[in-house]
Motif scaffolding. Structure first.
Motif, PDB file in Angstrom:
ATOM      1  N   ASP A   9      -1.249   6.185   4.795  1.00  0.00           N
ATOM      2  CA  ASP A   9      -1.221   5.186   5.846  1.00  0.00           C
ATOM      3  C   ASP A   9      -0.326   5.649   6.986  1.00  0.00           C
ATOM      4  O   ASP A   9       0.739   6.221   6.761  1.00  0.00           O
ATOM      5  CB  ASP A   9      -0.692   3.851   5.301  1.00  0.00           C
ATOM      6  CG  ASP A   9      -1.541   3.332   4.154  1.00  0.00           C
ATOM      7  OD1 ASP A   9      -0.967   2.786   3.219  1.00  0.00           O
ATOM      8  OD2 ASP A   9      -2.771   3.505   4.207  1.00  0.00           O
ATOM      9  N   ARG A  10      -0.751   5.346   8.216  1.00  0.00           N
ATOM     10  CA  ARG A  10       0.057   5.645   9.408  1.00  0.00           C
ATOM     11  C   ARG A  10       0.221   4.335  10.170  1.00  0.00           C
ATOM     12  O   ARG A  10      -0.767   3.674  10.505  1.00  0.00           O
ATOM     13  CB  ARG A  10      -0.639   6.706  10.270  1.00  0.00           C
ATOM     14  CG  ARG A  10       0.183   7.165  11.472  1.00  0.00           C
ATOM     15  CD  ARG A  10      -0.571   8.265  12.220  1.00  0.00           C
ATOM     16  NE  ARG A  10       0.130   8.669  13.434  1.00  0.00           N
ATOM     17  CZ  ARG A  10       1.038   9.638  13.501  1.00  0.00           C
ATOM     18  NH1 ARG A  10       1.353  10.324  12.407  1.00  0.00           N
ATOM     19  NH2 ARG A  10       1.616   9.949  14.658  1.00  0.00           N
ATOM     20  N   TRP A  11       1.450   3.983  10.421  1.00  0.00           N
ATOM     21  CA  TRP A  11       1.731   2.712  11.060  1.00  0.00           C
ATOM     22  C   TRP A  11       3.043   2.819  11.813  1.00  0.00           C
ATOM     23  O   TRP A  11       3.798   3.789  11.650  1.00  0.00           O
ATOM     24  CB  TRP A  11       1.785   1.579  10.023  1.00  0.00           C
ATOM     25  CG  TRP A  11       2.761   1.827   8.902  1.00  0.00           C
ATOM     26  CD1 TRP A  11       2.572   2.597   7.801  1.00  0.00           C
ATOM     27  CD2 TRP A  11       4.097   1.302   8.796  1.00  0.00           C
ATOM     28  NE1 TRP A  11       3.692   2.600   7.000  1.00  0.00           N
ATOM     29  CE2 TRP A  11       4.639   1.811   7.585  1.00  0.00           C
ATOM     30  CE3 TRP A  11       4.857   0.446   9.578  1.00  0.00           C
ATOM     31  CZ2 TRP A  11       5.926   1.490   7.167  1.00  0.00           C
ATOM     32  CZ3 TRP A  11       6.148   0.115   9.162  1.00  0.00           C
ATOM     33  CH2 TRP A  11       6.671   0.638   7.963  1.00  0.00           C
ATOM     34  N   GLU A  48       4.195   7.809   8.287  1.00  0.00           N
ATOM     35  CA  GLU A  48       2.955   8.280   7.682  1.00  0.00           C
ATOM     36  C   GLU A  48       3.230   8.630   6.235  1.00  0.00           C
ATOM     37  O   GLU A  48       4.058   9.494   5.934  1.00  0.00           O
ATOM     38  CB  GLU A  48       2.396   9.497   8.427  1.00  0.00           C
ATOM     39  CG  GLU A  48       1.027   9.923   7.903  1.00  0.00           C
ATOM     40  CD  GLU A  48       0.324  10.882   8.838  1.00  0.00           C
ATOM     41  OE1 GLU A  48      -0.852  11.179   8.569  1.00  0.00           O
ATOM     42  OE2 GLU A  48       0.932  11.334   9.823  1.00  0.00           O
ATOM     43  N   ILE A  94       1.194  -2.138   6.998  1.00  0.00           N
ATOM     44  CA  ILE A  94       1.040  -0.891   6.259  1.00  0.00           C
ATOM     45  C   ILE A  94      -0.324  -0.869   5.598  1.00  0.00           C
ATOM     46  O   ILE A  94      -0.671  -1.745   4.825  1.00  0.00           O
ATOM     47  CB  ILE A  94       2.139  -0.741   5.195  1.00  0.00           C
ATOM     48  CG1 ILE A  94       3.517  -0.924   5.823  1.00  0.00           C
ATOM     49  CG2 ILE A  94       2.036   0.585   4.493  1.00  0.00           C
ATOM     50  CD1 ILE A  94       4.637  -0.940   4.831  1.00  0.00           C
ATOM     51  N   GLY A  95      -1.114   0.148   5.940  1.00  0.00           N
ATOM     52  CA  GLY A  95      -2.411   0.291   5.311  1.00  0.00           C
ATOM     53  C   GLY A  95      -3.537  -0.332   6.091  1.00  0.00           C
ATOM     54  O   GLY A  95      -4.687  -0.230   5.682  1.00  0.00           O
ATOM     55  N   THR A  96      -3.219  -1.008   7.216  1.00  0.00           N
ATOM     56  CA  THR A  96      -4.305  -1.550   8.033  1.00  0.00           C
ATOM     57  C   THR A  96      -4.826  -0.483   8.978  1.00  0.00           C
ATOM     58  O   THR A  96      -4.177   0.502   9.247  1.00  0.00           O
ATOM     59  CB  THR A  96      -3.793  -2.752   8.850  1.00  0.00           C
ATOM     60  OG1 THR A  96      -2.734  -2.296   9.698  1.00  0.00           O
ATOM     61  CG2 THR A  96      -3.295  -3.846   7.949  1.00  0.00           C
ATOM     62  N   ASN A  97      -6.002  -0.676   9.488  1.00  0.00           N
ATOM     63  CA  ASN A  97      -6.633   0.300  10.383  1.00  0.00           C
ATOM     64  C   ASN A  97      -7.071  -0.383  11.675  1.00  0.00           C
ATOM     65  O   ASN A  97      -7.288  -1.574  11.700  1.00  0.00           O
ATOM     66  CB  ASN A  97      -7.850   0.936   9.706  1.00  0.00           C
ATOM     67  CG  ASN A  97      -7.447   1.788   8.520  1.00  0.00           C
ATOM     68  OD1 ASN A  97      -6.644   2.705   8.654  1.00  0.00           O
ATOM     69  ND2 ASN A  97      -8.009   1.488   7.334  1.00  0.00           N
ATOM     70  N   THR A 143       0.825  -1.205   0.000  1.00  0.00           N
ATOM     71  CA  THR A 143       0.000   0.000   0.000  1.00  0.00           C
ATOM     72  C   THR A 143       0.853   1.245   0.000  1.00  0.00           C
ATOM     73  O   THR A 143       2.070   1.183   0.105  1.00  0.00           O
ATOM     74  CB  THR A 143      -0.926  -0.020   1.224  1.00  0.00           C
ATOM     75  OG1 THR A 143      -0.126  -0.192   2.392  1.00  0.00           O
ATOM     76  CG2 THR A 143      -1.912  -1.162   1.148  1.00  0.00           C
ATOM     77  N   HIS A 147       0.450   5.933   0.137  1.00  0.00           N
ATOM     78  CA  HIS A 147       0.332   7.142   0.927  1.00  0.00           C
ATOM     79  C   HIS A 147      -0.950   7.183   1.754  1.00  0.00           C
ATOM     80  O   HIS A 147      -1.948   6.559   1.441  1.00  0.00           O
ATOM     81  CB  HIS A 147       0.379   8.359  -0.005  1.00  0.00           C
ATOM     82  CG  HIS A 147       1.632   8.414  -0.813  1.00  0.00           C
ATOM     83  ND1 HIS A 147       2.846   8.787  -0.296  1.00  0.00           N
ATOM     84  CD2 HIS A 147       1.862   8.112  -2.114  1.00  0.00           C
ATOM     85  CE1 HIS A 147       3.760   8.737  -1.236  1.00  0.00           C
ATOM     86  NE2 HIS A 147       3.186   8.327  -2.343  1.00  0.00           N
ATOM     87  N   ARG A 156       6.940   2.233   2.030  1.00  0.00           N
ATOM     88  CA  ARG A 156       6.320   1.048   1.423  1.00  0.00           C
ATOM     89  C   ARG A 156       7.271  -0.128   1.564  1.00  0.00           C
ATOM     90  O   ARG A 156       8.428  -0.049   1.146  1.00  0.00           O
ATOM     91  CB  ARG A 156       6.038   1.360  -0.046  1.00  0.00           C
ATOM     92  CG  ARG A 156       5.390   0.284  -0.865  1.00  0.00           C
ATOM     93  CD  ARG A 156       5.026   0.894  -2.221  1.00  0.00           C
ATOM     94  NE  ARG A 156       4.477  -0.070  -3.137  1.00  0.00           N
ATOM     95  CZ  ARG A 156       5.202  -0.750  -4.026  1.00  0.00           C
ATOM     96  NH1 ARG A 156       6.510  -0.562  -4.097  1.00  0.00           N
ATOM     97  NH2 ARG A 156       4.622  -1.603  -4.842  1.00  0.00           N
TER      98      ARG A 156
END
Length: 405
Positions: free
Chosen positions: A6-8, A31, A402-405, A2, A4, A390
């Motif tokens: 994304d915050r992890w 981020e 990356i990209g999970t919530n 994934t 842009h 990435r």
């Protein structure tokens, strides 16, 4: 994979931030394509932040190889290849070699010599599966001089000025000039100067007027002194070769230190039987090992790099072996790692956004198994590579969140 927005977070037992090694489960927050925060407290993050805890591992900046040749096949005949192969073939080779470097955690590569500017197109493609690439184009060399087959033959002050302006027009990131001969081409011996101090100074003046730095390939004692006197921004190799051996010139070293000149040391090579090397090269490597740490202690800005592509012991993922060698020479863990992260990034002109793990910098990260203070051989055990936020390689088979919530 994934991108842009994304915050992890990424947590491990240790972090080398480009300057110092930290322990206590530091947390790096990413981020988009930037580092958003670095928390050294060991505290638990907020529950809404997806975090990968990699346990006994070290997070560090993506490595920076300030001297590579992406179009050179380390197992081939480079001069013949440069004369015979098509531009499309060389571009494809450069991409393959760049990806090989990225898989080893090298997230920035400066190509210091291609044929016909073929690496410029690879750079400009901004391929997210490759490292960030910086280019010099064909290095400037005397007619029949070192690496003449790359197409950079130029003589005289007027010719040199025109050559620099041509490179600026082509959009290079750095001007490379062969101040001395080299080992890949026999026409000029490595210790012999190819240009005078006045000619080198003309190159520096013109390049600086165009907003470009200059780095000089320089093996010979006189060539190094002239490059330093001309005000180059970097020197490559810095072996202080004479006709019979290698003798460090401390007046030149002092001048390089005073000027803050970057000194590229292409120590990275695969393990092998050094007794099979030509006697002169063995003497050169032994002498450099003796004075390298002294140079660093004297304030030299030593950059670890590879010269990847010039022979079979220098593939394009070889840079970590140079860091290991630096430790054997007496560099501390932090000094050896800084030579291929923060210092190398500044040498390449990208030190304001690469080479550090700190807020606002590019999210180019390398994760290796274990604590590197226990041995820099851990650089060879890659757990993950993150390029511009990435993940592009996972050595564990498990993806980062990356990209999970």
């Amino acid at each position: 994979m994934t991108r842009h927005g994304d915050r992890w977070g990424l947590r491990a037992s240790a972090l080398f931030d480009g300057c110092a090694l930290h322990r206590g489960r530091p947390l790096v927050v990413v981020e988009g394509d930037r580092i958003a925060d670095v928390d050294l407290s060991g505290a638990d993050p907020s529950s809404d932040l997806p975090v990968a805890d990699l346990g006994d591992a070290t997070v560090l900046p993506g490595l920076v190889d300030s001297h590579a040749h992406l179009t050179f096949d380390p197992h081939g005949d480079v001069p013949s290849q440069m004369r015979e192969e098509s531009d499309d073939f060389l571009r494809a080779l450069a991409r393959r070699h760049a990806r090989q470097a990225l898989d080893a955690g090298i997230t920035t590569v400066r190509d210091l010599g291609d044929r016909g500017y073929v690496c410029t197109e690879v750079r400009d493609s901004k391929d997210e599966e490759l490292p960030e690439i910086l280019v010099a184009g064909p290095p400037i060399t005397r007619t029949g001089g070192h690496c003449w087959f790359l197409g950079g033959e130029t003589d005289g002050v007027d010719g040199l000025v025109a050559a620099v302006r041509e490179r600026a027009r082509r959009g290079v990131d750095v001007v490379k000039i062969m101040a001395t001969g080299g080992m890949l081409t026999p026409q000029w011996d490595s210790h012999e100067s190819q240009y005078s101090r006045e000619e080198l100074a003309a190159v520096v003046r013109t390049a600086h007027a165009e907003g470009l730095p200059v780095t000089a390939h320089a093996h010979g004692l006189q060539g190094l002194a002239d490059a330093a006197g001309a005000g180059v921004d970097g020197v490559e190799h810095c072996t202080f070769l004479t006709e019979t051996g290698a003798v460090p010139d401390w007046a030149t070293i002092e001048a390089l230190c005073d000027a803050g000149t970057f000194i590229g040391v292409e120590e990275a090579r695969l393990p092998g039987d050094d007794t099979l090397l030509p006697a002169r090269i063995r003497r050169m490597l032994e002498a450099r090992g003796e004075y390298l740490t002294q140079m660093s202690r004297a304030g030299a800005r030593v950059v670890g790099c590879s010269d990847a592509g010039i022979n079979p012991r220098k593939p394009h993922d070889v840079l970590p072996y140079g860091v290991i060698s630096f430790a054997h020479f007496g560099f501390s863990t932090a000094e050896a790692l800084a030579s291929v992260t923060e210092t190398a990034a500044h040498a390449c002109g990208v030190g304001d956004r690469k080479g550090r793990v700190t807020a606002g910098y590019d999210a180019d990260l390398l994760v290796v198994a274990g604590d590197l203070s226990r041995g820099l051989e851990g650089l060879l055990n890659v757990t993950s590579v993150v390029r511009a936020g990435r993940e592009v390689r996972s050595g564990t088979g498990e993806r980062l969140p990356i990209g999970t919530n």
